[in-house]
Design an enzyme around this catalytic site. Structure first.
Site, PDB file in Angstrom:
ATOM      1  N   LYS A  70       0.793  -1.064  -0.507  1.00  0.00           N
ATOM      2  CA  LYS A  70       0.325  -0.289  -0.391  1.00  0.00           C
ATOM      3  C   LYS A  70       1.006   1.086   0.383  1.00  0.00           C
ATOM      4  O   LYS A  70       0.321   2.017  -0.594  1.00  0.00           O
ATOM      5  CB  LYS A  70      -0.718  -0.187   0.948  1.00  0.00           C
ATOM      6  N   ASP A 106      -9.893   3.007   2.899  1.00  0.00           N
ATOM      7  CA  ASP A 106     -10.998   2.732   4.049  1.00  0.00           C
ATOM      8  C   ASP A 106     -11.599   3.162   5.344  1.00  0.00           C
ATOM      9  O   ASP A 106     -12.282   2.921   5.478  1.00  0.00           O
ATOM     10  CB  ASP A 106      -8.848   2.612   4.598  1.00  0.00           C
TER      11      ASP A 106
END
Ligand code: ATR
Length: 284
Positions: A70, A106
């Protein structure tokens, strides 16, 4: 919306075997009658830059990104938004106007799930207590500040880690250790567990909820088990609770829409599919 072109997207990670993203996206592809597939691709760290560079040339509309890539993908994409820059990590890559975009969804998944489970929720002016100071905590702090909360108490076992993270976000985030937890709990409109405590195979999170105000919402981002000890305790006190499965599902929505052109719904059928898959793992 029927499409003529066969559309492809994927999730990349190293390892990638356990990702549940294909289950979610392939369910939606079928549900909306879209011609396409969502695959899992194991990408070792040394192959990541080339994989991201060639993503479109290799026929992908984009991808999801999971551990350990990420942060590296954040560096490679051309365009990001303010929340993603604050998080410093990308979980969704897509293309627009021939440019490669990177998003972190997220936080979006966290807040959409909260609003869907507690429709009366409004973040403005609220006081929050967040347990844990890792990557998930960072994404949740960024979105809650963006949504207008007044104050976040950031509670972590290792206080210096909470202090470092709080510093990045300014005065509204107050770092504290677990030994001082009574103050945040007695003021919280929202309590969130972002630690791994309570997850299957981990010790449970043992804190007393006696200090929480009766209107406090208790949110555990753990989804295996669906009902953690924390949520069970909160339900026993008649507090509103939110489990982590919806966050996993909602964070997938923006990517699907970018790649396949339909904004998908998070439904009870999809939740049931994921729950059945979690159960299947346990039987093996
Ligand atoms: P993620 O990126 O998923 O948020 P992480 O970066 O590994 O995961 O962070 C895990 C969080 O769980 C941390 O806040 C960690 O606390 P420390 O910073 O003190 O390590 C917390 N955590 C993990 N195990 C814990 C335990 N046994 N007791 C208390 N906190 C724990």
């Amino acid at each position: 919306m029927p499409n003529d072109k066969f559309l492809k997207a994927c999730v990349i990670g190293w390892p990638i075997k356990h990702s549940r993203s294909p289950l979610i996206h392939n369910y939606w592809l079928k549900k909306y009658g879209i011609l396409g597939i969502y695959e899992k691709v194991a990408v070792p760290p040394d192959e990541l830059p080339l994989f991201i560079k060639n993503l479109s040339a290799n026929g992908f509309e984009g991808c999801n990104v999971t551990i350990p890539h990420k942060e590296s993908v954040f560096v490679h994409v051309e365009v990001t938004d303010a929340v993603t820059r604050q998080i410093g990590a990308v979980n969704t890559v897509y293309f627009e106007d021939k440019k490669q975009y990177g998003l972190n969804t997220d936080g979006y998944g966290f807040i959409s799930n909260l609003k869907s489970m507690v429709p009366s929720w409004n973040s403005e002016g609220k006081t929050c207590a967040i347990l844990g100071a890792g990557g998930a905590s960072r994404a949740i702090i960024a979105i809650l500040l963006n949504e207008g909360v007044k104050k976040i108490f950031l509670v972590n076992r290792t206080k210096p880690r909470a202090q470092n993270l709080a510093r990045e976000f300014g005065d509204k985030v107050i770092p504290i250790g677990f030994d001082e937890i009574e103050i945040p709990l007695s003021n919280a409109d929202l309590l969130v567990n972002t630690t791994s405590l309570g997850m299957v195979g981990q010790p449970s999170l043992d804190i007393s909820l006696d200090f929480l105000p009766p209107n406090c919402v208790v949110y555990d981002i753990v989804y295996d088990p669906l009902e953690t000890n924390l949520l069970k305790q909160a339900k026993d006190k008649n507090l509103q609770t939110v489990d982590g499965l919806g966050m996993l599902l909602h964070q997938a929505v923006p990517g699907f829409e970018k790649w396949f052109g339909v904004r998908p719904q998070v439904t009870d059928d999809l939740k049931a599919l994921l729950v059945a898959d979690l159960m299947k793992d346990k039987e093996q």
